[in-house]
Design an enzyme around this catalytic site. Structure first.
Site, PDB file in Angstrom:
ATOM      1  NE  ARG A 186     -34.852  -8.627 -17.988  1.00 49.97           N
ATOM      2  CZ  ARG A 186     -33.917  -9.415 -18.166  1.00 49.97           C
ATOM      3  NH1 ARG A 186     -33.981 -10.301 -19.016  1.00 49.97           N
ATOM      4  NH2 ARG A 186     -32.748  -9.275 -17.682  1.00 49.97           N
ATOM      5  CB  THR A 188     -37.252  -3.488 -13.217  1.00 54.71           C
ATOM      6  OG1 THR A 188     -38.392  -2.765 -12.829  1.00 54.71           O
ATOM      7  CG2 THR A 188     -37.249  -3.646 -14.759  1.00 54.71           C
ATOM      8  CD1 TRP A 199     -48.054   3.846 -14.046  1.00 54.87           C
ATOM      9  CD2 TRP A 199     -48.800   4.869 -15.920  1.00 54.87           C
ATOM     10  NE1 TRP A 199     -47.265   3.409 -15.175  1.00 54.87           N
ATOM     11  CE2 TRP A 199     -47.722   3.763 -16.260  1.00 54.87           C
ATOM     12  CE3 TRP A 199     -49.010   5.712 -16.934  1.00 54.87           C
ATOM     13  CZ2 TRP A 199     -47.411   3.465 -17.612  1.00 54.87           C
ATOM     14  CZ3 TRP A 199     -48.836   5.425 -18.255  1.00 54.87           C
ATOM     15  CH2 TRP A 199     -47.853   4.471 -18.500  1.00 54.87           C
ATOM     16  CB  SER A 237     -55.451   4.122 -21.937  1.00 51.57           C
ATOM     17  OG  SER A 237     -55.842   2.728 -21.838  1.00 51.57           O
ATOM     18  CG  HIS A 240     -51.002   2.293 -18.023  1.00 52.47           C
ATOM     19  ND1 HIS A 240     -51.648   2.905 -17.064  1.00 52.47           N
ATOM     20  CD2 HIS A 240     -49.956   1.486 -17.055  1.00 52.47           C
ATOM     21  CE1 HIS A 240     -51.260   2.534 -15.742  1.00 52.47           C
ATOM     22  NE2 HIS A 240     -50.253   1.698 -15.881  1.00 52.47           N
ATOM     23  NE  ARG A 274     -49.271  -6.414 -14.349  1.00 54.74           N
ATOM     24  CZ  ARG A 274     -48.552  -4.985 -13.852  1.00 54.74           C
ATOM     25  NH1 ARG A 274     -48.810  -4.014 -14.040  1.00 54.74           N
ATOM     26  NH2 ARG A 274     -47.359  -5.422 -13.333  1.00 54.74           N
ATOM     27  CB  CYS A 379     -36.777   1.413 -12.236  1.00 57.68           C
ATOM     28  SG  CYS A 379     -36.112  -0.135 -13.079  1.00 57.68           S
ATOM     29  CB  CYS A 382     -38.961   1.523 -15.503  1.00 55.85           C
ATOM     30  SG  CYS A 382     -38.915   0.078 -14.551  1.00 55.85           S
TER      31      CYS A 382
END
Length: 457
Positions: A186, A188, A199, A237, A240, A274, A379, A382
């Site tokens: 989720r 962060t 990325w 992709s 992502h 997004r 993180c 993550c």
């Protein structure tokens, strides 16, 4: 300039289908239909939505709460091999909190000397943005003593198998079990240049990069890629996209009055930012399309490995739960195998010529680099989910390119163990990675309904 103007109408290309919207409709993302065929596949979005949301998602959601699938062994201390630590999330609560002894299954137990392998180090002042990451990016490493004792028998069981795929972290003293159910993927607070560098490196600094700069991670077909490179790009992709869907669906929503504890829930504005064509230079729908493509690739991997997985013990030391897990896996695989429009991996790396083999090796090396990049994520929560999902994707590719034959009807089974082997961590990551994609498709449908309700008020 995008989108092209057609008088008072606006034309969008959505999942390979041209959709023309009126001026009144073009701002309503929910009215843009996610339908049509997934590129490089024969499957339609509509059939995937129904298949996943009604049949796959409920079964996976239940299965991934079983002990075998919720504990993931991982090394979160590996240094970044590409650049120095930027300190973006070097805060106490961004580190993994170790599971307590009384929460581990019987087959997982380790000696109490290992109990404090990860200490909660005091950290000095960092950038203001890291305060949010400190609160939201920490990993709960709670493991019960009972579960930890179980880990010991798990290790003995795994070591007795004919393991031909040795994962690079497997023998490290820094390997640690983490309960994935205590650490949901989720929002962060991990963002900005540090996150974008991850990325950018994935998209731009590997030999399968598109011809135009990223971020954008949009359509690959217009960039002149061959099928193999296009598949790789779409899978990354899709990953992502899936991550961004989860960050939008499990977003931190501050208390309405500005005081007290906030809640976790869907953030429609974040999702639209997004994925709406207006805010993504037209690439949002293509990003969602790539999510479905990645889902199909991993779905096919599970179908191909079904005979192998149906003979797996799924050992944790709890005989009753292990039997329930085996039955649940078989039920899920039965549904997966019933899907009629499976991805056809035989179209990749055709022929035994030197060029095809070289491209296949290039494909493998590039993916190894993507996995190594996960060690650079600042993180740790993550990083955890990045490792789970990239390892799961790598396991899917390993399955697709294994076996005596390739194609929709080919399989790998336990009789091929001399040439094909899946370790516990590969199986756990494969199912959890597919679970993330399945959840994303389910959540896209939730956002579609929320946007529709929002625009009707």
């Amino acid at each position: 300039m995008w989108p092209p103007k057609l008088g008072i109408l606006t034309a969008y290309v959505v999942l390979g289908v041209t959709v023309t919207l009126s001026a009144d409709e073009k701002d309503c993302f929910c009215k843009i239909p996610l339908k049509g065929e997934v590129d490089d596949c024969s499957c339609k979005i509509e059939s995937l939505d129904s298949f996943n949301n009604l049949k796959i998602f409920p079964r996976l959601h239940s299965l991934l709460n079983k002990d075998y699938f919720r504990f993931f062994k991982v090394n979160l201390k590996r240094p970044c091999p590409f650049w120095g630590d930027d300190g973006r999330c070097a805060l106490r609560d961004c580190h993994v909190d170790k599971c307590s002894e009384d929460q581990l299954p019987p087959g997982y137990k380790e000696s109490k000397q290992e109990e404090n392998k990860y200490t909660k180090e005091a950290q000095e002042q960092l950038h203001t943005d890291c305060k949010e990451q400190k609160e939201l990016g920490g990993i709960d490493k709670t493991i019960s003593s009972e579960d930890r004792e179980s880990f010991k028998s798990w290790s003995k069981y795994d070591d007795a198998q004919d393991n031909f795929c040795e994962l690079d972290d497997d023998n490290s003293a820094d390997m640690e079990y983490v309960d994935l159910t205590l650490n949901p993927e989720r929002y962060t607070g991990y963002k900005g240049e540090s996150a974008w560098r991850i990325w950018r490196t994935i998209y731009q600094e590997n030999c399968f990069k598109p011809d135009t700069p990223v971020p954008g991670y949009g359509p690959a077909e217009a960039r002149g890629m061959c099928l193999e490179k296009r598949v790789f790009f779409r899978m990354i992709s899709g990953l992502h996209t899936s991550i961004n869907v989860h960050l939008s669906a499990k977003n931190y929503l501050p208390a309405a009055n500005g005081y007290g504890k906030g809640t976790w829930g869907p953030n429609v504005e974040e999702f639209q930012k997004r994925f709406d064509p207006e805010t993504t230079n037209g690439e949002g729908p293509q990003r969602l399309k790539n999510l479905y493509f990645t889902y199909l690739v991993e779905l096919r991997a599970l179908a191909k490995a079904a005979p192998y997985l149906e003979q797996e013990d799924f050992f944790t030391g709890d005989e009753k739960e292990d039997n329930e897990t085996r039955n649940a896996v078989k039920d899920l695989l039965k549904i997966i195998k019933s899907f009629p429009d499976q991805f056809d991996e035989s179209r990749l790396f055709q022929g035994n010529n030197k060029e095809a083999q070289q491209l296949k090796e290039e494909f493998r090396q590039v993916f190894h680099k993507v996995y190594r990049i996960m060690n650079c994520v600042g993180c740790q929560k993550c990083r955890l989910w990045g490792k789970v999902q990239t390892q799961g994707m790598g396991t899917a590719l390993k399955i697709l390119f294994s076996g005596d034959t390739m194609g929709p009807d080919s399989t790998v089974d336990a009789q091929q163990k001399k040439n094909f082997q899946l370790r516990r961590s590969e199986i756990v990551s494969l199912f959890n990675a597919f679970g993330r994609l399945s959840t994303s498709i389910k959540e896209v449908d939730v956002f579609r309904q929320l946007i529709k309700e929002k625009d009707s008020t």
